[in-house]
Design a protein around this motif. Structure first.
Motif, PDB file in Angstrom:
ATOM      1  N   ASP A  94      -9.664   6.185   0.289  1.00  0.00           N
ATOM      2  CA  ASP A  94     -10.100   4.947  -0.351  1.00  0.00           C
ATOM      3  C   ASP A  94      -8.931   3.963  -0.392  1.00  0.00           C
ATOM      4  O   ASP A  94      -8.072   4.036  -1.273  1.00  0.00           O
ATOM      5  N   TRP A  95      -8.944   3.022   0.574  1.00  0.00           N
ATOM      6  CA  TRP A  95      -7.885   2.029   0.682  1.00  0.00           C
ATOM      7  C   TRP A  95      -8.167   0.782  -0.151  1.00  0.00           C
ATOM      8  O   TRP A  95      -7.402  -0.187  -0.088  1.00  0.00           O
ATOM      9  N   ASP A  96      -9.242   0.765  -0.914  1.00  0.00           N
ATOM     10  CA  ASP A  96      -9.692  -0.484  -1.526  1.00  0.00           C
ATOM     11  C   ASP A  96      -9.776  -0.496  -3.042  1.00  0.00           C
ATOM     12  O   ASP A  96      -9.707  -1.570  -3.642  1.00  0.00           O
TER      13      ASP A  96
ATOM     14  N   GLN B 244     -20.190   1.586   0.796  1.00  0.00           N
ATOM     15  CA  GLN B 244     -19.893   2.615  -0.190  1.00  0.00           C
ATOM     16  C   GLN B 244     -18.588   2.376  -0.944  1.00  0.00           C
ATOM     17  O   GLN B 244     -18.473   2.767  -2.109  1.00  0.00           O
ATOM     18  N   ILE B 245     -17.613   1.737  -0.302  1.00  0.00           N
ATOM     19  CA  ILE B 245     -16.287   1.640  -0.915  1.00  0.00           C
ATOM     20  C   ILE B 245     -15.773   0.205  -1.010  1.00  0.00           C
ATOM     21  O   ILE B 245     -15.396  -0.248  -2.098  1.00  0.00           O
ATOM     22  N   VAL B 246     -15.753  -0.546   0.098  1.00  0.00           N
ATOM     23  CA  VAL B 246     -15.109  -1.861   0.083  1.00  0.00           C
ATOM     24  C   VAL B 246     -15.763  -2.811  -0.917  1.00  0.00           C
ATOM     25  O   VAL B 246     -15.100  -3.364  -1.807  1.00  0.00           O
TER      26      VAL B 246
ATOM     27  N   ALA C 276       0.850  -1.194   0.000  1.00  0.00           N
ATOM     28  CA  ALA C 276       0.000   0.000   0.000  1.00  0.00           C
ATOM     29  C   ALA C 276       0.883   1.240   0.000  1.00  0.00           C
ATOM     30  O   ALA C 276       1.966   1.249   0.594  1.00  0.00           O
ATOM     31  N   PRO C 277       0.455   2.299  -0.661  1.00  0.00           N
ATOM     32  CA  PRO C 277       1.236   3.540  -0.626  1.00  0.00           C
ATOM     33  C   PRO C 277       1.286   4.100   0.796  1.00  0.00           C
ATOM     34  O   PRO C 277       0.502   3.692   1.674  1.00  0.00           O
TER      35      PRO C 277
END
Length: 242
Positions: free
Chosen positions: A57-59, A187-189, A41-42
């Motif tokens: 947003d990690w996904d 919403q994101i994962v 991951a960055p």
């Protein structure tokens, strides 16, 4: 002695059990190592903001992984059989529930692969098993190409959501603890998971579709239909063919 590095890819959604499976295999396969995709991951300050929900947003596949660094590291490991000394893993910081397997399963397969290792070394070949686990493992074509064996653990949406909500958070490479904001799963994962994997199953159906060949020779494991010991049995039987 000739060295043969075999990359075993274990993909699946967050909380699908892929790291648990990888760690059982590491104990079974002599001299094996794990490369966790999460470690690519960055830096936290470079994680992109979601354009609609205004949270990090990690996904989403495009920004959740430093793909050049991951590919560069995998190529180096493939060439040398050694994880570069500058590579740092923070997997030990994350909580993980212990899911044991039957001792007979462990002992039988450990003996099998120890015997295989001894036989190959007598023939002048040293095998190094590299277990690569990740929630976006089958998104980037260069990563897919590097993998010798490709496994995908599939677990239904509702089970994944429950497991995710039961976690206390995820540690970043910097050591801080990331906790999901409200509605982060919905919403994101989950949308990011669907976007990253729909192309590799029939009809784009990540819940029920079968592999369509987009990821060559993909082995699909239904995570709720098999206990971990049965998964280990299936994977080891496949690895014995290598």
């Amino acid at each position: 002695m000739k060295t043969r590095v075999i990359f075993v890819g274990i993909g699946g959604a967050t909380c699908s059990g892929k790291t648990t499976l990888a760690k059982h295999l590491r104990k079974i396969l002599p001299g094996s190592v794990i490369v966790h995709q999460d470690d690519f991951a960055p830096p936290q300050e470079l994680i992109p903001m979601h354009p609609e929900y205004n949270v990090q947003d990690w996904d989403s596949a495009e920004g959740a992984i430093d793909w050049p660094r991951m590919i560069r590291t995998l190529r180096e490991v493939k060439r040398t059989g050694i994880i570069p000394p500058e590579h740092y893993s923070h997997d030990h910081l994350n909580e993980q529930r212990d899911v044991p397997i039957e001792q007979d399963t462990f002992r039988r397969w450990h003996e099998t692969f120890t015997r295989i290792q001894d036989e190959r070394e007598k023939e002048g070949e040293k095998i190094i098993w590299v277990l690569v686990d990740g929630f976006l493992l089958f998104w980037h074509p260069e990563v897919i190409e590097l993998l010798d064996v490709r496994m995908f653990l599939r677990v239904p949406h509702d089970v994944l959501k429950k497991r995710r909500n039961e976690r206390h958070g995820y540690h970043t490479a910097e050591g801080s603890l990331w906790r999901d904001p409200p509605q982060y799963w919905e919403q994101i994962v989950w949308p990011a998971y669907v976007a990253a994997h729909s192309r590799m199953v029939e009809g784009g159906d990540v819940e029920h579709g079968q592999p369509n060949g987009a990821v060559p020779d993909l082995i699909l494991i239904e995570g709720l239909e098999m206990k971990v010991g049965a998964m280990v049995e299936r994977v080891c039987a496949r690895l014995e063919e290598q």
